[in-house]
Scaffold this active site. Structure first.
Site, short mmCIF file in Angstrom:
data_model
loop_
_atom_site.label_atom_id
_atom_site.label_comp_id
_atom_site.label_asym_id
_atom_site.label_seq_id
_atom_site.Cartn_x
_atom_site.Cartn_y
_atom_site.Cartn_z
N GLU A 187 12.67 70.36 -8.46
CA GLU A 187 13.87 71.28 -8.69
C GLU A 187 14.57 71.39 -7.45
OE1 GLU A 187 12.20 75.14 -9.69
OE2 GLU A 187 14.32 75.87 -10.33
N GLU A 236 6.65 75.12 -9.29
CA GLU A 236 5.91 75.38 -10.61
C GLU A 236 5.62 74.32 -11.47
OE1 GLU A 236 8.94 76.86 -10.14
OE2 GLU A 236 10.09 76.96 -11.79
N HIS A 270 3.13 84.21 -8.86
CA HIS A 270 4.61 83.78 -9.34
C HIS A 270 4.68 82.42 -10.07
CE1 HIS A 270 8.97 83.77 -8.86
NE2 HIS A 270 8.85 82.47 -8.85
N GLU A 271 3.90 81.26 -9.41
CA GLU A 271 4.07 80.01 -9.75
C GLU A 271 3.34 79.84 -10.97
OE1 GLU A 271 6.16 78.34 -8.24
OE2 GLU A 271 6.49 79.54 -6.50
N HIS A 281 5.06 81.42 -14.03
CA HIS A 281 6.22 80.13 -14.44
C HIS A 281 5.69 79.35 -15.69
CE1 HIS A 281 9.88 80.85 -12.13
NE2 HIS A 281 9.44 80.34 -11.07
#
Ligand code: HT7
Ligand code: ZN
Length: 878
Positions: free
Chosen positions: A119, A262, A295-296, A299
């Site tokens: 990313e 992620e 958070h990851e 995702h």
């Protein structure tokens, strides 16, 4: 560099449905063989096939089994005559050089292993591809590498085969059944060990969780694993989203540009967000790990199962996933006061990074309109303001309504690449007639208009009618490319308090959706004090016109802990701003000092809350309130206030220190962390006062704590108290700390960071902290190539130490320019982040402003800057 515009989006002319990749891994020259199953998009005009490729070398291209001619055009590989027919197979063989890849985007080496970061546009640095998020394919990946050096071979999905090869090499084949965009591809080949745990989801299926780290780090993975387990449980309980993979892996890597990534089933993390033990990590680090692991993991649904159609929609996944990780951390915190503390911390972070961004050269909407380098738009606006936009939606439809909206979003879009509009539509459609659905188009201005709106509130009380009328007005300043703004939808949670603190009107939601609106409260017994924007219900700057008396009422009585904290901060801010305006030193008034004393002594208040309430607004936050600011003046005033609070509350600080010492075994719980935070603040105040008054007792105690502390929070807290108070014991304590660190990278980072942030002495000795930071560039432990290390010294100095950085002799800006030019050829993403230091240069007072412009212009004149840095500097100088 070419600028990409959101309005130019067009669906791809070709889809890639299936990918077979084979890697012969070698640090100098890795060979990548790829087999792409391509389909024409019948909706698009017939056209050449253009594949992205950057810093890679093509060896061979075959289409439908035959060699095919191709050409290069900019950073594209163009096949003018792909085979006829709806579908065909393209085979490409190319090389890349992981060892030379210091940008850390694509396939690179770190600590003797191979890692990837794709990313946003890193996959094109590995092989030729339609490297855009709306092209989703099913991947099968074969890895081949030396077995001794790289015993662990990982990629996304499930391991389907592994075995030995000739010449001491081995292989592994991985298959990921979920179609995914190329930015979610990952591989790891390294000498790692793992902690693993099985987990059963509600459907009764067993899943394997693994955390991979370097040998020797296994003992520091317990908290990451516990956080992962908690994340899996939470997402299923709160949103009904289960783990969809047989195996979920986290891998820690020392060289990484951001926090974590992620990749489907194979999250790659900066070691900073995986490794923790009480001896090496602070309470803040433990909390950071919980939130980044969450958070990851979150995702996996919000980002991976439903992804972004194009990179302008980045907040679709990032804003929503930050919202989810903030909610997760709040739920994990447990008690109402611990939840409030987390909310205060999040808002403080938003104001520290996003508000200045929205007011500066890089201001952009949550859904940007154009970019030259997409990596420059992984910003506080896209992430943190994006999260506030999602939070406002939840406020407007209610918590259950929001959960219904999320369910509808997945029913409609699972497996697709979609837009922010699709998300907002799903939340609104699941809640017909709601405050959101009835004004959705107006609400979506939060996605398209940059800048922080200003909200003015004025109330009139009619004693006879027992009626209180509150008038709300909104306005917004121009931002780059947006000279005028349309009104926003602003949800304002509001209650009314009596001067004695009793509730005169219970909390209600006021929704402002035009430039001005009045709201009436009936049956109000007495002239009220309004408590507005409770819990920070919208990301705006509030001017409620309240004076000291009203703020003192809110500080003492508001049942909304956020507004209680806010009242204290506003009392302090008003004094700081008034003092900055005056040439002579200002003595703090008794009313303010007494209010602070009351907070510090209040047995009913949570220590974590006390620590937040007793910390003065940061120098950066004070600067943000001023049209033109002088960083040295702000620093001098804030330091003077700190000294006054240190001396007038001396006995209370001593009591708070003793009362909040934690005697039980270390646990990173909100309750223990709150006590440690308050004890450390107290120790800092005690050392400050002691050094000024020549008393050696508290510095001596702090020094002892640096040596003996049983955990990192207390050790670094004591070290910070000595360094920031300029105690004579600071140097020996720093030496001791470095020795205790024993070369542990994350601890050495802290050692650099603390010195880079060291409070610059006011008056005699001024410049000492800057000189120390500069000298540290030559320290044998320092390296520009490791982003964590570069951040801990250079970024901390330039971003978090305004008085050391903004110097009348411009030496800080020269330092900045030199480092930027050194980092750019190594790592443009990192360099562009450093370039952002100058975002707010136009608000600087003279002589800083002219010196900053000169430094910017000098760097911008260099011919070989990266697109990333050029974009940031270009905007700054516009
Ligand atoms: N989605 C991830 C973004 C990211 C990233 C972006 C650009 C360059 C390097 C990067 N590493 C990770 C992180 C996240 O938001 O979860
Ligand atoms: Zn994210």
């Amino acid at each position: 560099a070419t600028v990409v515009h959101r309005q130019d989006y067009a669906a791809p002319a070709y889809w890639i449905r299936k990918v077979e990749l084979c890697f012969d891994l070698d640090p100098v020259k890795t060979i990548v063989s790829s087999k792409l199953h391509i389909e024409r998009n019948p909706a698009a005009e017939p056209q050449p096939l253009k594949l992205h490729g950057e810093d890679i070398t093509v060896l061979r291209v075959m289409a439908a089994g035959e060699s095919v001619s191709f050409r290069h055009e900019d950073k594209l590989l163009v096949i003018d005559n792909p085979p006829a027919g709806e579908q065909f197979v393209l085979e490409i063989r190319n090389t890349c050089s992981p060892e030379k890849n210091t940008q850390l985007s694509g396939l690179y080496t770190s600590g003797g292993g191979f890692f990837t970061q794709c990313e946003a546009e890193g996959f094109r640095r590995i092989t030729y591809f339609l490297d855009r998020p709306d092209v989703m394919a099913v991947y099968t990946v074969t890895l081949r590498a030396d077995k001794k050096k790289y015993p662990v071979l990982l990629s996304n999905g499930n391991l389907v085969e592994q075995g030995e090869l000739d010449g001491g090499r081995h292989f592994a084949v991985w298959h990921d059944p979920f179609p995914k965009p190329s930015y979610l591809f990952a591989l790891v080949a390294a000498d790692l060990v793992c902690r693993e745990q099985k987990i059963r989801t509600r459907a009764g299926k067993e899943h394997l969780l693994q955390v991979f780290v370097r040998r020797g780090d296994l003992g520091k993975t317990e908290h990451a694993m516990a956080s992962l387990v908690a994340s899996v449980v939470w997402d299923e309980a709160r949103f009904g989203l289960p783990l969809d993979l047989e195996r979920f892996m986290i891998v820690a890597v020392e060289d990484f540009n951001m926090g974590a990534m992620e990749n489907k089933g194979l999250n790659i993390f900066n070691t900073k967000f995986v490794l923790a033990s009480p001896a090496t990590a602070t309470d803040v680090d433990f909390a950071g790990i919980e939130s980044v692991v969450g958070h990851e993991y979150f995702h996996n649904w919000t980002g991976n199962r439903i992804t972004c159609r194009d990179w302008f929609q980045l907040s679709l996944k990032e804003g929503l996933t930050v919202f989810r990780d903030q909610e997760f951390s709040m739920d994990m915190a447990g008690s109402p006061s611990a939840r409030a503390v987390k909310r205060i911390e999040d808002v403080r972070a938003l104001r520290a990074s996003q508000f200045p961004e929205d007011a500066g050269a890089m201001a952009h909407p949550v859904r940007p309109d154009s970019y030259a380098a997409i990596d420059n738009f992984y910003t506080a606006t896209v992430y943190e303001k994006g999260s506030e936009v999602v939070r406002m939606m939840q406020t407007l439809v209610g918590r259950e309504g929001f959960e219904r909206g999320i369910t509808l979003y997945f029913e409609r879009h699972d497996g697709q690449a979609v837009t922010c509009d699709d998300f907002a539509q799903a939340i609104a459609d699941a809640n017909p007639g709601s405050e959101l659905a009835t004004r959705l188009e107006t609400f979506k201005r939060w996605y398209s208009q940059a800048g922080t709106p200003r909200l003015k509130a004025r109330g009139v009380y009619d004693a006879e009618a027992r009626r209180y009328t509150l008038t709300l007005t909104q306005s917004a300043l121009p931002s780059p490319g947006q000279p005028t703004k349309q009104p926003f939808v602003i949800p304002v949670l509001a209650a009314l308090l009596g001067r004695d603190g009793r509730t005169l009107a219970a909390e209600r939601l006021l929704v402002l959706d035009s430039a001005e609106q009045s709201f009436v409260f009936e049956d109000v017994d007495a002239e009220p004090v309004p408590s507005l924007l409770r819990g920070f219900s919208a990301p705006v700057i509030l001017d409620d016109g309240l004076g000291d008396a009203e703020l003192l009422t809110l500080l003492a009585h508001d049942s909304d802990a956020f507004n209680r904290w806010e009242a204290g901060q506003r009392l302090a801010l008003a004094r700081l701003l008034a003092a900055v305006e005056q040439a002579a030193p200002v003595t703090l008034d008794e009313a303010f000092v007494e209010a602070m004393r009351t907070v510090l002594r209040d047995p009913a208040l949570d220590p974590a809350f006390k620590e937040l309430a007793l910390t003065l607004p940061s120098e950066g936050y004070v600067a943000e309130q001023l049209a033109t600011f002088d960083p040295q003046r702000i620093h001098a005033v804030r330091e003077h206030f700190r000294e006054q609070l240190a001396s007038t509350l001396h006995a209370d600080w001593a009591e708070a220190f003793e009362a909040n010492l934690v005697h039980e075994g270390y646990a990173p719980t909100p309750s223990q962390a709150g006590r440690r935070a308050l004890a450390n603040l107290a120790l800092a105040m005690l050392c400050l006062h002691a050094v000024r008054s020549g008393n050696p007792v508290w510095p001596g105690r702090a020094y002892q704590r640096v040596k003996d502390a049983s955990n990192m929070t207390d050790r670094i807290g004591a070290l910070a108290a000595l360094v920031h108070s300029h105690s004579e014991l600071a140097e020996p304590a720093l030496e001791r700390f470095h020795a205790i660190a024993g070369g542990e990278p994350l601890v050495v980072d802290k050692w650099f960071a603390l010195q880079a942030q060291a409070s610059e002495p006011v008056g005699a000795g001024h410049g000492r902290s800057f000189a120390r930071a500069k000298a540290l560039l030559k320290h044998p432990d320092f390296s520009l190539k490791n982003p964590n290390r570069a951040r801990s010294l250079i970024f901390q100095l330039c971003m978090n130490n305004p008085a050391a950085f903004h110097r009348a002799d411009a030496a800080g800006y020269v330092f900045w320019a030199e480092r930027l030019l050194e980092i750019d050829p190594i790592n443009p993403q990192l360099a562009a982040r450093l370039a952002r230091v100058m975002d707010r240069w136009t608000a600087l007072a003279e002589p800083y402003r002219s010196a900053a412009r000169e430094a910017l212009a000098r760097v911008a004149a260099k011919p070989d800057l990266s697109d990333d840095v050029r974009e940031v500097l270009g905007r700054a100088l516009e």
